[in-house]
Scaffold this motif. Structure first.
Motif, PDB file in Angstrom:
ATOM      1  N   ILE A  75       5.131   3.479   5.961  1.00  0.00           N
ATOM      2  CA  ILE A  75       4.320   2.289   5.689  1.00  0.00           C
ATOM      3  C   ILE A  75       5.238   1.203   5.166  1.00  0.00           C
ATOM      4  O   ILE A  75       6.018   1.432   4.237  1.00  0.00           O
ATOM      5  CB  ILE A  75       3.204   2.587   4.676  1.00  0.00           C
ATOM      6  CG1 ILE A  75       2.152   3.501   5.296  1.00  0.00           C
ATOM      7  CG2 ILE A  75       2.537   1.294   4.201  1.00  0.00           C
ATOM      8  CD1 ILE A  75       0.963   3.784   4.410  1.00  0.00           C
ATOM      9  N   THR A  76       5.162   0.005   5.750  1.00  0.00           N
ATOM     10  CA  THR A  76       5.970  -1.125   5.323  1.00  0.00           C
ATOM     11  C   THR A  76       5.193  -2.006   4.359  1.00  0.00           C
ATOM     12  O   THR A  76       3.963  -1.879   4.214  1.00  0.00           O
ATOM     13  CB  THR A  76       6.401  -1.971   6.526  1.00  0.00           C
ATOM     14  OG1 THR A  76       5.239  -2.566   7.120  1.00  0.00           O
ATOM     15  CG2 THR A  76       7.130  -1.116   7.560  1.00  0.00           C
ATOM     16  N   ASN A  77       5.898  -2.937   3.726  1.00  0.00           N
ATOM     17  CA  ASN A  77       5.235  -3.874   2.830  1.00  0.00           C
ATOM     18  C   ASN A  77       4.196  -4.707   3.576  1.00  0.00           C
ATOM     19  O   ASN A  77       3.138  -5.027   3.021  1.00  0.00           O
ATOM     20  CB  ASN A  77       6.271  -4.780   2.167  1.00  0.00           C
ATOM     21  CG  ASN A  77       5.645  -5.764   1.203  1.00  0.00           C
ATOM     22  OD1 ASN A  77       5.424  -6.915   1.541  1.00  0.00           O
ATOM     23  ND2 ASN A  77       5.356  -5.295  -0.005  1.00  0.00           N
ATOM     24  N   ALA A  78       4.482  -5.046   4.838  1.00  0.00           N
ATOM     25  CA  ALA A  78       3.517  -5.823   5.618  1.00  0.00           C
ATOM     26  C   ALA A  78       2.208  -5.056   5.792  1.00  0.00           C
ATOM     27  O   ALA A  78       1.113  -5.630   5.723  1.00  0.00           O
ATOM     28  CB  ALA A  78       4.112  -6.176   6.984  1.00  0.00           C
ATOM     29  N   THR A  79       2.291  -3.731   6.015  1.00  0.00           N
ATOM     30  CA  THR A  79       1.088  -2.918   6.145  1.00  0.00           C
ATOM     31  C   THR A  79       0.345  -2.831   4.814  1.00  0.00           C
ATOM     32  O   THR A  79      -0.887  -2.883   4.771  1.00  0.00           O
ATOM     33  CB  THR A  79       1.444  -1.512   6.644  1.00  0.00           C
ATOM     34  OG1 THR A  79       2.144  -1.618   7.885  1.00  0.00           O
ATOM     35  CG2 THR A  79       0.197  -0.671   6.844  1.00  0.00           C
ATOM     36  N   ILE A  80       1.073  -2.687   3.709  1.00  0.00           N
ATOM     37  CA  ILE A  80       0.444  -2.665   2.384  1.00  0.00           C
ATOM     38  C   ILE A  80      -0.365  -3.934   2.162  1.00  0.00           C
ATOM     39  O   ILE A  80      -1.508  -3.900   1.691  1.00  0.00           O
ATOM     40  CB  ILE A  80       1.509  -2.501   1.284  1.00  0.00           C
ATOM     41  CG1 ILE A  80       2.153  -1.113   1.362  1.00  0.00           C
ATOM     42  CG2 ILE A  80       0.902  -2.717  -0.103  1.00  0.00           C
ATOM     43  CD1 ILE A  80       3.319  -0.919   0.414  1.00  0.00           C
ATOM     44  N   GLN A  81       0.221  -5.090   2.528  1.00  0.00           N
ATOM     45  CA  GLN A  81      -0.478  -6.355   2.338  1.00  0.00           C
ATOM     46  C   GLN A  81      -1.725  -6.447   3.203  1.00  0.00           C
ATOM     47  O   GLN A  81      -2.683  -7.129   2.841  1.00  0.00           O
ATOM     48  CB  GLN A  81       0.462  -7.519   2.657  1.00  0.00           C
ATOM     49  CG  GLN A  81       1.671  -7.631   1.748  1.00  0.00           C
ATOM     50  CD  GLN A  81       1.287  -7.824   0.294  1.00  0.00           C
ATOM     51  OE1 GLN A  81       0.237  -8.382  -0.011  1.00  0.00           O
ATOM     52  NE2 GLN A  81       2.116  -7.346  -0.617  1.00  0.00           N
ATOM     53  N   ALA A  82      -1.724  -5.764   4.351  1.00  0.00           N
ATOM     54  CA  ALA A  82      -2.870  -5.821   5.253  1.00  0.00           C
ATOM     55  C   ALA A  82      -4.017  -4.926   4.802  1.00  0.00           C
ATOM     56  O   ALA A  82      -5.150  -5.090   5.261  1.00  0.00           O
ATOM     57  CB  ALA A  82      -2.435  -5.427   6.666  1.00  0.00           C
ATOM     58  N   LEU A  83      -3.760  -3.983   3.903  1.00  0.00           N
ATOM     59  CA  LEU A  83      -4.807  -3.078   3.427  1.00  0.00           C
ATOM     60  C   LEU A  83      -5.655  -3.746   2.353  1.00  0.00           C
ATOM     61  O   LEU A  83      -5.171  -4.612   1.627  1.00  0.00           O
ATOM     62  CB  LEU A  83      -4.178  -1.807   2.851  1.00  0.00           C
ATOM     63  CG  LEU A  83      -3.474  -0.873   3.832  1.00  0.00           C
ATOM     64  CD1 LEU A  83      -2.712   0.212   3.071  1.00  0.00           C
ATOM     65  CD2 LEU A  83      -4.480  -0.239   4.790  1.00  0.00           C
ATOM     66  N   PRO A  84      -6.918  -3.369   2.228  1.00  0.00           N
ATOM     67  CA  PRO A  84      -7.722  -3.886   1.118  1.00  0.00           C
ATOM     68  C   PRO A  84      -7.054  -3.612  -0.224  1.00  0.00           C
ATOM     69  O   PRO A  84      -6.641  -2.489  -0.504  1.00  0.00           O
ATOM     70  CB  PRO A  84      -9.040  -3.108   1.261  1.00  0.00           C
ATOM     71  CG  PRO A  84      -9.127  -2.807   2.727  1.00  0.00           C
ATOM     72  CD  PRO A  84      -7.710  -2.541   3.153  1.00  0.00           C
ATOM     73  N   GLY A  85      -6.935  -4.654  -1.038  1.00  0.00           N
ATOM     74  CA  GLY A  85      -6.269  -4.542  -2.330  1.00  0.00           C
ATOM     75  C   GLY A  85      -4.823  -4.967  -2.297  1.00  0.00           C
ATOM     76  O   GLY A  85      -4.247  -5.296  -3.335  1.00  0.00           O
ATOM     77  N   GLY A  86      -4.174  -4.942  -1.109  1.00  0.00           N
ATOM     78  CA  GLY A  86      -2.779  -5.336  -1.012  1.00  0.00           C
ATOM     79  C   GLY A  86      -1.924  -4.597  -2.025  1.00  0.00           C
ATOM     80  O   GLY A  86      -2.112  -3.412  -2.277  1.00  0.00           O
ATOM     81  N   ASP A  87      -0.959  -5.310  -2.621  1.00  0.00           N
ATOM     82  CA  ASP A  87      -0.122  -4.644  -3.622  1.00  0.00           C
ATOM     83  C   ASP A  87      -0.724  -4.705  -5.019  1.00  0.00           C
ATOM     84  O   ASP A  87      -0.063  -4.370  -6.000  1.00  0.00           O
ATOM     85  CB  ASP A  87       1.315  -5.189  -3.613  1.00  0.00           C
ATOM     86  CG  ASP A  87       1.388  -6.690  -3.814  1.00  0.00           C
ATOM     87  OD1 ASP A  87       0.382  -7.290  -4.256  1.00  0.00           O
ATOM     88  OD2 ASP A  87       2.457  -7.263  -3.526  1.00  0.00           O
ATOM     89  N   ASP A  88      -2.016  -5.104  -5.119  1.00  0.00           N
ATOM     90  CA  ASP A  88      -2.733  -5.005  -6.389  1.00  0.00           C
ATOM     91  C   ASP A  88      -3.424  -3.657  -6.543  1.00  0.00           C
ATOM     92  O   ASP A  88      -3.978  -3.360  -7.601  1.00  0.00           O
ATOM     93  CB  ASP A  88      -3.781  -6.127  -6.495  1.00  0.00           C
ATOM     94  CG  ASP A  88      -3.153  -7.500  -6.621  1.00  0.00           C
ATOM     95  OD1 ASP A  88      -2.468  -7.748  -7.630  1.00  0.00           O
ATOM     96  OD2 ASP A  88      -3.319  -8.319  -5.697  1.00  0.00           O
TER      97      ASP A  88
END
Length: 726
Positions: A75-88
């Motif tokens: 999982i890349t940072n771009a995918t993390i940002q696309a998920l609900p909640g992002g990096d929060d």
């Protein structure tokens, strides 16, 4: 055989329907093809040269320990940002989107039906185990990408083998950063910042955040806002590296977290009147005030040397963690007959070195060592009642102290050869030797072998075998004396307390990934594991501290399927897994179990409490790149579970109801001010579901999934980083 048949039917059904897929394992490097070119002769003199050198050194570091036939999901940072909640969101919520990862209470998760067995690595260096139960020490903000490696792992991975969570951190080349605020339902408020940059040959990245909400851990009764469940969490992270010259870089990674949790209360319950404290016999459960405080700090210094054909990384690391449980003394005495104030502390230091040597076109040798020293301290004071021969209370509570400390050492060495013996076939074979000297002195040589077949650019198939040696989590092994509690309300079920053993496994794995087109990829992986002294963990008292124990024999098997589609602004993924995990005959920490359970399990295989037959996840994201809504992203994710185990006619003989949780997200980036706005909905349908019902081997209390929540986030970028926001 019935399970295997049902698994294959489920997999075929998945692959016959439209699917969405998680990012899938990358194919291994072409046989005999080095990924790191020879270093130039002159030192870097410009910013561009430094960036190129840094990226080349990153590639060199990654080449030291590739997956080499193991199953790997990235999982890349771009995918993390696309998920609900992002990096929060919490890191564990991101990992739940990967194949075969099962959700549990206390923020825990299980990979391929193993209870724990996870090893975290940051930039290739091991992060030692800690004591945290609820706390998520690692923030998504520090992650550039991470991979979950599982299956038949190469020889460089040992001691924890259910899954390797291999994190590559962000590092700053552009001077800039962001500040953000996120919050909403359950009283959530989360301010954060990140800053990255470079000066000369030095690069850095730093981040920090604070989180407060009223849903710190899973509630015990399914309420939207559980009683007494607030949390305050502080986290900080720092990465610094300095390029000494074209072939050498020194780096530092460090982090700290301080997290306080209230323990959620059930509502409307009263003690049965068995005990009294100075005439008080009643207590409303709503008013219990139990808390747990978890602190973790870690740091690692690494030197990377790249001089083709040899690349070496050496690291020194340390990790400190502590856990303090503060009871509600009066309430717990009246409800349970005991109240324990517990403090555990663990400090680990170690050294690690890994190297890769290219020997001609066909052979790549890898080897290294790992040495750790672990010091654990436990301090408890337990308030109890003395009991007469009939089990009745004598007098008022007394306090029994119980303190202990212990040191453990571990030594590991490995060597392996990546042999490209044919244009389409690569064999990675080798072995490792581990010695663990803690509460027991145990050791093992562990052979490994993986065969990878790549007949073309579309198909990658692998088959592997690994012998594993997994010591029990040293920091959790209890060293209390149970005899001193005889004749009290904290008396154990028995005086049998065999020290936990290291688990020894034979692990078999086979699978493939197929790239149907440049947009769509799917894969299937099957595994089977035979264990001697299978390690499990349970909560056996009011303090939320897990205790390891062993089943004499264990067997775990399953099948995973994954698919992904990426095209234009679309990212879609889906994962499905079927598994079965059983164990028989509990042979350590026996005092924690009832005599009836021990007698039954001694002669029968039972399901492990964290066994879940079917697990799934899926998600979709679309980034609008043109028109009035350019720089807008919309998406959603889901997790599915068929239910963990609960007690039935036999221990762990029943299972809880299945559930599916759906989440939605939308964000928009306003380019000129460098401002990003996001809106998330968690558990859209407000589905009430139980993760645990309080029954089962080693299960403490009921736990429910989160109720529906609405959250809004604002993030303001500054400096050169503004161009990357969103």
């Amino acid at each position: 055989m019935r399970l295997a048949g049902s698994m294959m039917v489920s997999v075929l059904a998945l692959m016959a329907t439209p699917t969405f897929a998680q990012e899938v394992p990358a194919t291994p490097p072409a046989p005999g093809n080095a990924t790191t070119p020879a270093a130039p002769d002159t030192a870097p003199s410009t910013g561009k040269d430094i960036v190129v050198t840094a990226r080349r050194l990153d590639d060199a570091r990654a080449h030291i320990q590739p997956s080499l036939g193991a199953t790997s999901y990235t999982i890349t940072n771009a995918t993390i940002q696309a998920l609900p909640g992002g990096d929060d969101q919490q890191f564990n919520q991101i990992i739940l989107q990967l194949p075969g990862v099962v959700q549990d209470g206390f923020g825990q998760f299980h990979v391929r039906d193993d209870h724990n067995g996870l090893q975290y690595r940051i930039n290739g260096t091991v992060l030692p185990d800690g004591l945290a139960v609820f706390g998520q020490t690692l923030s998504p903000r520090l992650i550039e990408k991470f991979a979950l490696l599982t299956g038949a792992l190469p020889a460089q991975y040992g001691l924890r083998s259910a899954g390797i969570i291999d994190i590559t951190t962000k590092s700053g080349f552009d001077n800039g950063g962001s500040i953000s605020i996120y919050g909403g339902s359950h009283g959530t408020i989360e301010p954060s910042f990140s800053l990255g940059g470079s000066t000369g040959a030095t690069n850095y990245f730093v981040s920090g955040d604070f989180r407060h909400d009223a849903l710190g851990i899973e509630g015990v009764d399914g309420r939207s806002n559980p009683i007494h469940d607030k949390t305050d969490q502080y986290q900080g992270f720092l990465y610094v590296d300095h390029i000494l010259d074209e072939g050498n870089r020194v780096s530092f990674v460090g982090g700290y977290s301080n997290q306080t949790f209230q323990i959620s209360n059930p509502s409307g319950q009263h003690p049965d009147g068995t005990f009294n404290v100075n005439g008080v016999t009643d207590f409303l459960s709503d008013n219990l005030n139990e808390r747990q405080i978890e602190q973790t700090g870690f740091g690692q210094v690494s030197l990377l040397h790249d001089a083709e054909p040899l690349t070496i990384q050496g690291s020194l690391f340390a990790r400190y963690s502590s856990l303090r449980y503060r009871p509600d003394v009066l309430g717990e005495l009246l409800f349970n007959g005991q109240a324990q104030n517990a403090y555990k502390q663990d400090f680990t230091v170690g050294a690690q070195a890994d190297a890769v040597l290219h020997v001609g076109a066909a052979h790549t040798l890898r080897g290294g060592f790992l040495v750790t020293r672990d010091r654990s301290v436990s301090t408890t004071s337990t308030s109890v009642f003395l009991l007469d021969d009939g089990g009745s209370q004598i007098g008022q509570p007394v306090v029994i102290p119980d303190n202990g400390r212990k040191t453990a050492m571990s030594y590991s060495v490995y060597l392996q050869d990546e042999w490209a013996f044919a244009p389409t076939l690569t064999l990675n074979y080798g072995g490792r030797f581990d010695i663990f000297d803690g509460y027991r002195d145990e050791k093992q040589f562990s052979p490994r072998a993986n065969l990878v077949w790549q007949p073309d650019t579309k198909l990658t198939a692998h088959a592997g075998y690994a012998r594993y040696f997994v010591p029990p989590p040293f920091e959790l092994v209890g060293n209390s004396s149970i005899t001193q509690f005889q004749g009290t309300s904290a008396q154990a079920n028995s005086l049998v307390n065999t020290t936990p053993f290291a688990e020894r496994q034979n692990y078999y794995d086979v699978g493939f990934q197929y790239k149907l087109s440049r947009y769509f990829t799917y894969g299937v992986d099957a595994y089977y594991r035979q264990s001697v002294n299978l390690i499990d963990e349970g909560q056996f008292g009011a303090p939320i501290i897990l205790t390891p124990f062993n089943y004499a024999k264990g067997r775990i098997g399953g099948v995973e399927a994954n698919a992904s589609y990426t095209r234009g602004g679309w990212l879609l993924y889906a994962n499905f897994a079927a598994a079965k995990a059983k164990g028989s005959d509990i042979v350590s920490s026996q005092f924690s179990f009832s005599p009836d359970d021990l007698a039954y399990i001694a002669n029968h295989y039972i399901y492990l409490d964290h066994d879940q037959t079917y697990t799934g996840s899926a998600g979709a994201s679309y980034a609008i790149k043109h028109g009035m809504l350019a720089d807008t992203k919309i998406g959603g994710s889901m997790i599915y579970g068929s239910g963990l185990r609960a007690d039935g006619a036999v221990p762990n003989g029943a299972k809880l109801d299945g559930y599916a949780q759906f989440n939605l997200t939308a964000s928009h980036r306003f380019a000129k001010p460098g401002l990003t706005v996001r809106f998330d909905v968690i558990n859209v349908g407000d589905h009430v579901y139980e993760i645990r019902d309080g029954s089962g081997i080693g299960v403490g209390a009921p736990e429910f999934g989160p109720r529906r929540g609405f959250f809004v986030g604002l993030s303001k970028a500054f400096g050169a980083g503004a161009k990357d926001v969103g």
